[in-house]
Design an enzyme around this catalytic site. Structure first.
Site, PDB file in Angstrom:
ATOM      1  N   LYS A 107       0.856  -1.190   0.000  1.00 36.12           N
ATOM      2  CA  LYS A 107       0.000   0.000   0.000  1.00 36.12           C
ATOM      3  C   LYS A 107       0.895   1.244   0.000  1.00 36.12           C
ATOM      4  CE  LYS A 107      -3.874   0.094   0.895  1.00 36.12           C
ATOM      5  NZ  LYS A 107      -4.882   0.406  -0.116  1.00 36.12           N
ATOM      6  N   SER A 109       0.347   4.161   1.194  1.00 40.54           N
ATOM      7  CA  SER A 109       0.358   4.878   2.483  1.00 40.54           C
ATOM      8  C   SER A 109       1.467   4.359   3.387  1.00 40.54           C
ATOM      9  CB  SER A 109      -0.989   4.736   3.193  1.00 40.54           C
ATOM     10  OG  SER A 109      -2.010   5.332   2.438  1.00 40.54           O
ATOM     11  N   TYR A 110       1.700   3.054   3.374  1.00 43.81           N
ATOM     12  CA  TYR A 110       2.795   2.477   4.159  1.00 43.81           C
ATOM     13  C   TYR A 110       4.135   2.677   3.458  1.00 43.81           C
ATOM     14  CZ  TYR A 110      -0.200   0.202   7.641  1.00 43.81           C
ATOM     15  OH  TYR A 110      -1.070  -0.052   8.675  1.00 43.81           O
ATOM     16  N   ALA A 111       4.194   2.433   2.154  1.00 43.64           N
ATOM     17  CA  ALA A 111       5.455   2.546   1.413  1.00 43.64           C
ATOM     18  C   ALA A 111       6.055   3.942   1.553  1.00 43.64           C
ATOM     19  CB  ALA A 111       5.235   2.205  -0.054  1.00 43.64           C
ATOM     20  N   ARG A 112       5.215   4.958   1.586  1.00 40.47           N
ATOM     21  CA  ARG A 112       5.697   6.335   1.712  1.00 40.47           C
ATOM     22  C   ARG A 112       6.241   6.627   3.104  1.00 40.47           C
ATOM     23  NH1 ARG A 112       1.924   9.673  -2.390  1.00 40.47           N
ATOM     24  NH2 ARG A 112       1.540   7.910  -3.781  1.00 40.47           N
ATOM     25  N   GLU A 133       4.987 -10.625   5.184  1.00 34.34           N
ATOM     26  CA  GLU A 133       6.193 -10.106   5.825  1.00 34.34           C
ATOM     27  C   GLU A 133       6.147  -8.593   5.692  1.00 34.34           C
ATOM     28  OE1 GLU A 133      10.158  -8.398   5.983  1.00 34.34           O
ATOM     29  OE2 GLU A 133       9.134  -8.733   4.084  1.00 34.34           O
ATOM     30  N   GLN A 176      -3.268 -22.946   4.711  1.00 34.88           N
ATOM     31  CA  GLN A 176      -2.694 -22.377   5.932  1.00 34.88           C
ATOM     32  C   GLN A 176      -3.648 -21.392   6.595  1.00 34.88           C
ATOM     33  OE1 GLN A 176       0.993 -20.520   4.720  1.00 34.88           O
ATOM     34  NE2 GLN A 176       0.005 -18.623   4.136  1.00 34.88           N
TER      35      GLN A 176
END
EC number: 3.5.4.13
Length: 186
Positions: A107, A109-112, A133, A176
């Site tokens: 996403k 928002s997280y990558a930034r 991960e 899983q």
């Protein structure tokens, strides 16, 4: 391998249980977005996390992974230590059709914020909760919010069925649930 549209994803989720639970629109207000997008599905992360720690000065070896390398956390959010990582699981359970392979991307928002996710491809006829991960590449703690978006699943359909699917080869991560640590076939 064309990417599949929101119409196809919705139909496969509702008629064939490809994604459960399924949110048929994008939820955005006040959260890291999740749900159906134009050409993908933004999956959510549960409130169960395994945060990496090197308390035992262990060597990270995928063939002999020491589960004590993680601290289990169940919370509405988790703070990942600087330059470390956590494992988590998708809230959604996926059932991938035989003619489809999926790629999961992070996403923005997280990558930034320097938070990167890694998920291997979801292979034809694989099913289960996705183990994710989450890497904190920054020198500061990084927060991840449970029950919000974590990655976008893109569905790519082949023009013919594969000869051997993940189910056919009895893949080690088939079905899983929970956060699954590395497994090596004996």
């Amino acid at each position: 391998m064309p990417v599949k549209s929101d119409r196809w994803i919705r139909r496969m989720a509702l008629e064939h249980g490809m994604i459960e639970p399924f949110v048929d629109h994008q939820v955005r207000k006040g959260v890291i977005s999740y749900g159906l997008t134009s050409y993908g599905y933004d999956m959510r992360v549960t409130n169960h996390f395994k945060v990496f720690t090197n308390v035992y000065n262990a060597l990270v070896d995928p063939k002999k992974f020491d589960p004590r390398s993680f601290v289990d956390i169940e919370a509405d959010y988790v703070d990942i230590p600087p330059n470390s990582f956590a494992l988590a699981q998708s809230l959604e359970y996926f059932r991938i059709p035989r003619t489809v392979s999926c790629i999961v991307i992070g996403k923005s928002s997280y990558a930034r914020c320097g938070i990167i996710i890694n998920v291997t491809p979801l292979e034809p006829e694989w099913e289960g909760h996705v183990t994710i991960e989450i890497s904190n590449t920054t020198p500061l703690p990084a927060r991840i919010y449970a029950h919000e978006g974590i990655g976008q699943v893109l569905f790519l359909e082949s023009d013919e069925p594969c000869e051997v699917s993940y189910a056919d080869k009895k893949g080690k991560y088939q079905g899983q649930t929970g956060i699954v640590l590395p497994r090596i076939d004996p």
